[in-house]
Design an enzyme around this catalytic site. Sequence first.
Site, PDB file in Angstrom:
ATOM      1  N   ASP A  28      51.889  26.473  30.810  1.00  0.00           N
ATOM      2  CA  ASP A  28      52.246  25.098  30.304  1.00  0.00           C
ATOM      3  C   ASP A  28      52.559  24.194  31.723  1.00  0.00           C
ATOM      4  O   ASP A  28      52.784  24.657  32.553  1.00  0.00           O
ATOM      5  CB  ASP A  28      53.228  24.922  29.266  1.00  0.00           C
ATOM      6  CG  ASP A  28      53.642  23.598  28.867  1.00  0.00           C
ATOM      7  OD1 ASP A  28      53.011  22.666  28.545  1.00  0.00           O
ATOM      8  OD2 ASP A  28      55.254  23.480  29.025  1.00  0.00           O
ATOM      9  N   ALA A  81      55.142  20.685  31.971  1.00  0.00           N
ATOM     10  CA  ALA A  81      56.462  20.315  31.915  1.00  0.00           C
ATOM     11  C   ALA A  81      57.246  21.269  31.289  1.00  0.00           C
ATOM     12  O   ALA A  81      57.321  21.730  30.177  1.00  0.00           O
ATOM     13  CB  ALA A  81      56.589  18.943  31.324  1.00  0.00           C
ATOM     14  N   ALA A 109      63.671  11.932  21.029  1.00  0.00           N
ATOM     15  CA  ALA A 109      62.750  11.802  22.191  1.00  0.00           C
ATOM     16  C   ALA A 109      61.802  13.172  22.439  1.00  0.00           C
ATOM     17  O   ALA A 109      60.771  13.268  22.720  1.00  0.00           O
ATOM     18  CB  ALA A 109      63.108  11.369  23.379  1.00  0.00           C
ATOM     19  N   MET A 141      57.875  17.772  21.349  1.00  0.00           N
ATOM     20  CA  MET A 141      57.465  18.364  22.709  1.00  0.00           C
ATOM     21  C   MET A 141      56.503  19.115  22.837  1.00  0.00           C
ATOM     22  O   MET A 141      56.615  20.414  22.126  1.00  0.00           O
ATOM     23  CB  MET A 141      58.844  18.415  23.360  1.00  0.00           C
ATOM     24  CG  MET A 141      58.327  18.569  25.227  1.00  0.00           C
ATOM     25  SD  MET A 141      58.318  16.898  25.824  1.00  0.00           S
ATOM     26  CE  MET A 141      60.174  16.441  25.960  1.00  0.00           C
ATOM     27  N   LYS A 174      50.539  13.729  23.320  1.00  0.00           N
ATOM     28  CA  LYS A 174      51.480  12.835  23.224  1.00  0.00           C
ATOM     29  C   LYS A 174      51.551  11.759  22.107  1.00  0.00           C
ATOM     30  O   LYS A 174      52.412  11.244  21.710  1.00  0.00           O
ATOM     31  CB  LYS A 174      51.377  12.038  24.469  1.00  0.00           C
ATOM     32  CG  LYS A 174      52.090  12.798  25.749  1.00  0.00           C
ATOM     33  CD  LYS A 174      53.328  13.547  25.507  1.00  0.00           C
ATOM     34  CE  LYS A 174      53.541  14.877  26.294  1.00  0.00           C
ATOM     35  NZ  LYS A 174      54.828  15.580  25.734  1.00  0.00           N
ATOM     36  N   HIS A 225      53.217  13.694  19.709  1.00  0.00           N
ATOM     37  CA  HIS A 225      54.713  13.697  19.917  1.00  0.00           C
ATOM     38  C   HIS A 225      55.305  12.520  19.518  1.00  0.00           C
ATOM     39  O   HIS A 225      56.247  12.358  18.867  1.00  0.00           O
ATOM     40  CB  HIS A 225      54.713  13.758  21.430  1.00  0.00           C
ATOM     41  CG  HIS A 225      56.035  13.965  21.949  1.00  0.00           C
ATOM     42  ND1 HIS A 225      56.301  14.326  23.203  1.00  0.00           N
ATOM     43  CD2 HIS A 225      57.404  13.654  21.226  1.00  0.00           C
ATOM     44  CE1 HIS A 225      57.238  14.269  23.602  1.00  0.00           C
ATOM     45  NE2 HIS A 225      58.127  14.007  22.410  1.00  0.00           N
ATOM     46  N   ARG A 254      47.312  21.128  21.057  1.00  0.00           N
ATOM     47  CA  ARG A 254      48.263  22.100  20.125  1.00  0.00           C
ATOM     48  C   ARG A 254      48.642  21.680  18.905  1.00  0.00           C
ATOM     49  O   ARG A 254      48.641  20.599  18.742  1.00  0.00           O
ATOM     50  CB  ARG A 254      49.454  22.402  21.154  1.00  0.00           C
ATOM     51  CG  ARG A 254      49.224  22.984  22.409  1.00  0.00           C
ATOM     52  CD  ARG A 254      50.735  22.590  23.418  1.00  0.00           C
ATOM     53  NE  ARG A 254      50.259  23.337  24.525  1.00  0.00           N
ATOM     54  CZ  ARG A 254      51.237  23.006  25.516  1.00  0.00           C
ATOM     55  NH1 ARG A 254      52.124  21.976  25.479  1.00  0.00           N
ATOM     56  NH2 ARG A 254      50.689  23.328  26.826  1.00  0.00           N
ATOM     57  N   ASP A 292      57.535  26.666  27.166  1.00  0.00           N
ATOM     58  CA  ASP A 292      58.791  26.454  26.868  1.00  0.00           C
ATOM     59  C   ASP A 292      58.936  25.861  25.430  1.00  0.00           C
ATOM     60  O   ASP A 292      60.249  25.480  25.265  1.00  0.00           O
ATOM     61  CB  ASP A 292      59.247  25.531  27.878  1.00  0.00           C
ATOM     62  CG  ASP A 292      58.915  24.153  27.935  1.00  0.00           C
ATOM     63  OD1 ASP A 292      59.591  23.222  27.516  1.00  0.00           O
ATOM     64  OD2 ASP A 292      57.781  23.949  28.387  1.00  0.00           O
TER      65      ASP A 292
END
Length: 276
Positions: free
Chosen positions: A19, A21, A52, A56, A60, A63, A167, A193
């Site tokens: 991944d 970030a 926010a 994650m 996006k 998201h 994803r 993560d």
Amino acid sequence: MSFRYHRHYIGGLQAVILDWAGTAVDFGSFAPTAVFLRLFAQHGVTITPAHARLGMGLMKKDHLRTIMQHPEVRAAWQAVHGAAPTDADIDRVYADFEPQQIASITEYAQPIPGLLDAVAFIRSRGWKIGTTTGYTRPMMVELAAAARQHGYAPDAIATPSDVPAGRPYPWMCYKLATELGVFPMTALVKVGDTLVDIEEGLNAGMWTVGLTLSGNMVGLSEAEFAQLSADKIASLRAEIAPRFFAAGAHYVVDTIADLPPVLDEIDNRVRRGERP
């Protein structure tokens, strides 16, 4: 007597899929968080950093949709705009989000400590490096260029823009396997993560490794994390690791700095014919 024979791949690992970030760059995964906080404020709605960070790891726009669906955010939006957020609102807000994310993403390209050593280790074994992300292709063009300036250049990058869906679907992983020329999927490891990173890897039939402390699950900058006591770090680890294992992660470590010995262990397991 009747028998069924199964082939077992024993050729060892061939590729590691990372991944971005919170895994490879951007300790604490702040790039999307900062933009979403600013974006909602521009639309008259105050959200928290925890809001926010909902969703994650997803593409996006997904998201953003996840944030909008949270009851507190829906109520705040309705209080300001007179109605709960609609798909049209999501489209409108996302149209503002993408250029802002592209404009700021290079500020978050600093490698997480241990990344370059882990990359060197992977290269020393002759394995390839691919990456998946929740960022779109235009975002990744900017981030990848900035990461190269810091010494990080994976062999291939797949984004949700390149496949039918991001994803937790496995399409980005399959695309990378094709581009990298590696198979079977049991010869690949997915590292991330977020829980959706793990789901993506499992859906693709890969080994998976969750990272507890460097990304979204803790959400602290490197400087903030350095101020934590050993007891606090142990508490965070004890809280987060079970969530990764419950999601199906095969291994869980603190950060990418801890990845090399895990990869060696997985490689040995694959050479024994084990599957994820």
